[in-house]
Design an enzyme around this catalytic site. Sequence first.
Site, PDB file in Angstrom:
ATOM      1  N   SER A  73       0.828  -1.202   0.000  1.00 52.88           N
ATOM      2  CA  SER A  73       0.000   0.000   0.000  1.00 52.88           C
ATOM      3  C   SER A  73       0.863   1.254   0.000  1.00 52.88           C
ATOM      4  CB  SER A  73      -0.920   0.011   1.229  1.00 52.88           C
ATOM      5  OG  SER A  73      -1.874  -1.032   1.174  1.00 52.88           O
ATOM      6  N   SER A 167      -5.045  -0.315  -2.392  1.00 53.20           N
ATOM      7  CA  SER A 167      -4.234  -0.008  -1.220  1.00 53.20           C
ATOM      8  C   SER A 167      -5.170   0.224  -0.042  1.00 53.20           C
ATOM      9  CB  SER A 167      -3.391   1.251  -1.458  1.00 53.20           C
ATOM     10  OG  SER A 167      -4.224   2.390  -1.555  1.00 53.20           O
ATOM     11  N   LYS A 168      -4.682  -0.074   1.139  1.00 49.88           N
ATOM     12  CA  LYS A 168      -5.471   0.212   2.341  1.00 49.88           C
ATOM     13  C   LYS A 168      -5.072   1.619   2.798  1.00 49.88           C
ATOM     14  CE  LYS A 168      -6.993  -1.969   6.669  1.00 49.88           C
ATOM     15  NZ  LYS A 168      -8.386  -2.174   6.298  1.00 49.88           N
ATOM     16  N   CYS A 169      -5.554   2.595   2.053  1.00 44.49           N
ATOM     17  CA  CYS A 169      -5.180   3.990   2.301  1.00 44.49           C
ATOM     18  C   CYS A 169      -6.336   4.735   2.961  1.00 44.49           C
ATOM     19  CB  CYS A 169      -4.753   4.681   1.012  1.00 44.49           C
ATOM     20  SG  CYS A 169      -6.022   4.803  -0.253  1.00 44.49           S
ATOM     21  N   TYR A 173     -11.340   5.616   2.851  1.00 47.33           N
ATOM     22  CA  TYR A 173     -12.185   5.242   3.988  1.00 47.33           C
ATOM     23  C   TYR A 173     -13.132   6.353   4.430  1.00 47.33           C
ATOM     24  CZ  TYR A 173     -10.330   0.623   4.917  1.00 47.33           C
ATOM     25  OH  TYR A 173     -10.022  -0.712   4.825  1.00 47.33           O
TER      26      TYR A 173
END
Length: 300
Positions: A73, A167-169, A173
């Site tokens: 990420s 990506s876990k950005c 969120y």
Amino acid sequence: MNTKIPAAPSIAPSMADRDGFIWYNGAMTKWRDANTHVLTHGLHYASVVFEGERAYNGKVFKLREHTQRLLDSAKMLRIPVVYNLDQLMAATNDVVKANKLPNCYLRPIVFRGPEVAGLLPSAAPGHVAIAAWEWPSYFDMATKMKGIRLQWAEWRRPAANTAPVHSKCAGVYMICTLAKMKAEEEGYNDAMFMDYRGLVAEATGANVFFKFNDGKVYTPTPDCFLNGITKNAVADIIRGMGVEVIERAIKPEDLKNATECFLTGTAAEVTPVKSVGEYQFAPGDFSQLVVKKFYEATGG
């Protein structure tokens, strides 16, 4: 004339005011001392990636996979990380031990710091922190086993060419926060997203599975959202039960063929669902068996 400026509102207890230790840029740091400046680039421009992990009986579930995704990420967002996979895995285990929390939630995070102001962060290094705290399942066990209620989110998961969706950005969120807030304000436990095409995608922080009346289990193809680590672990568990798991495009109207539904994720673990919008499910024996086998697999 002196004008009194009101203090910023606070929520007690603050996550900033706790005992314990956070691994911060290579050193175990007292929790209250693990601070960064208000002009941190990640705070202003969302140059932040993170992970959610759980330790069960002192062992972090899928630690290698989570740590690799954190690095992947960061690479997608072009945030430099000076620590390698093994160093970050060791640091994560050290955080569990330092805080004496054999069963806990962990939050590794990589972000650009305050070294550079403005949109272009080329000279800003990546800062890395890993925190751990006691946090039970996202939904309490009584609520979970009865099944939770989800409304349809008003937001859509964006296309892969409009945001770094794999990506876990932090940036992607924000709509999760908005959808979760609205759902709880309106008496639901969570919200279910559709994607930009109108296909079923995921909940605000978890992937979703449906058991259809043909006896097979279906889950949306993760082409514009995260292919969850817990999701893949649970899919393996289900296949081990002799049940076929199929990834495919799922339309909202397909849910009329579903008999059971459950969410999967680090925070949610495995959580049965009794409704998504107008579609109703019965959290039955299959969902409860998946919950049981997940906890057996994790030692939770």
